[in-house]
Design an enzyme around this catalytic site. Structure first.
Site, PDB file in Angstrom:
ATOM      1  N   CYS A  52       0.906  -1.200   0.105  1.00  0.00           N
ATOM      2  CA  CYS A  52       0.091   0.122   0.045  1.00  0.00           C
ATOM      3  C   CYS A  52       0.812   1.379  -0.038  1.00  0.00           C
ATOM      4  O   CYS A  52       1.463   1.456  -1.037  1.00  0.00           O
ATOM      5  CB  CYS A  52      -1.051   0.084   1.145  1.00  0.00           C
TER       6      CYS A  52
ATOM      7  N   HIS B 228      -3.273  -5.060   1.275  1.00  0.00           N
ATOM      8  CA  HIS B 228      -2.392  -5.526   2.945  1.00  0.00           C
ATOM      9  C   HIS B 228      -2.415  -6.841   3.011  1.00  0.00           C
ATOM     10  O   HIS B 228      -3.211  -7.225   3.904  1.00  0.00           O
ATOM     11  CB  HIS B 228      -3.150  -4.628   3.732  1.00  0.00           C
TER      12      HIS B 228
ATOM     13  N   GLU C 184      -0.654  -8.323   5.020  1.00  0.00           N
ATOM     14  CA  GLU C 184       0.074  -8.384   6.448  1.00  0.00           C
ATOM     15  C   GLU C 184      -1.292  -8.239   7.372  1.00  0.00           C
ATOM     16  O   GLU C 184      -1.307  -8.652   8.384  1.00  0.00           O
ATOM     17  CB  GLU C 184       0.880  -7.433   6.952  1.00  0.00           C
TER      18      GLU C 184
END
Ligand code: GLN
Length: 195
Positions: A84, A177, A179
């Site tokens: 991002c 994202h 993560e």
């Protein structure tokens, strides 16, 4: 292998947790540290720029001297992953940006910030990514789009008519994202790509 997550702003802890899981999945000895100062660069084998706000990340990295240190290291071949805002930091070109913001400018991609607009600032979408046999849950939060790649940079995922993940040599950029999705497959992809 030791990964350094640039820790000036944004989703630092989430990447650290995901790399810990990914090292176990891949079955290699790995370690992950927070990178705050240029001198810590000596200890690491790969760099991660998390999501957050690219203007903030850029100016804080400039203040600490990390911007130049990371740029030099990546140009010298050290692997980097950006998610991002991290992808914005890696891009060589920001489309239609009126204001100039400090970026690394290391990857042959063009990004358009906040591409998906106000109404759909945040959304989730199943993505088919290269080399994966089942969909990856993409979490988009005020995400940029990758609008172009050139040279040996190439897309590994598309959504809504734009590129959402790209690779070039030992660089990986995603506009979503990974993560946050609870799925370590993109982190393992990165580890395998660079080891
Ligand atoms: N819109 C932010 C930027 O351009 C990125 C948002 C994010 O990282 N979730 O920096």
């Amino acid at each position: 292998m030791r990964v350094g997550v640039v820790g000036v702003q944004g989703g630092v802890a989430e990447h650290i947790n995901m790399f810990k899981r990914a090292f176990i999945e891949v079955g290699i000895r790995g370690d992950v540290i927070i990178l705050k100062e240029p001198k810590e660069m000596e200890k690491i084998d790969a760099i991660v720029i998390p999501g957050g706000e690219s203007t903030t990340i850029g100016s804080l990295m400039m203040k600490t001297g990390l911007l130049n240190a990371v740029k030099k290291a990546v140009e010298g071949g050290i692997p980097i992953m950006g998610t991002c805002a991290g992808a914005v930091m890696m891009a060589k070109s920001i489309k239609a940006g009126k204001d100039t913001q400090p970026i690394l400018g290391v990857m042959d991609i063009e990004v358009s910030r906040n591409y998906f607009g106000r109404q759909r600032e945040s959304f989730e979408m199943d993505l088919m990514l290269e080399g994966m046999d089942r969909p990856f849950k993409g979490i988009f939060i005020r995400a940029p789009a990758i609008t172009r790649t050139w040279d040996d940079a190439r897309p590994i995922g598309m959504a809504k008519g734009v590129i959402v993940a790209a690779v070039q040599r030992k660089m990986l950029a995603t506009v979503f994202h990974p993560e946050l999705s609870g799925d370590p497959r993109l982190h393992t992809y990165f580890i395998k790509m660079i080891s």
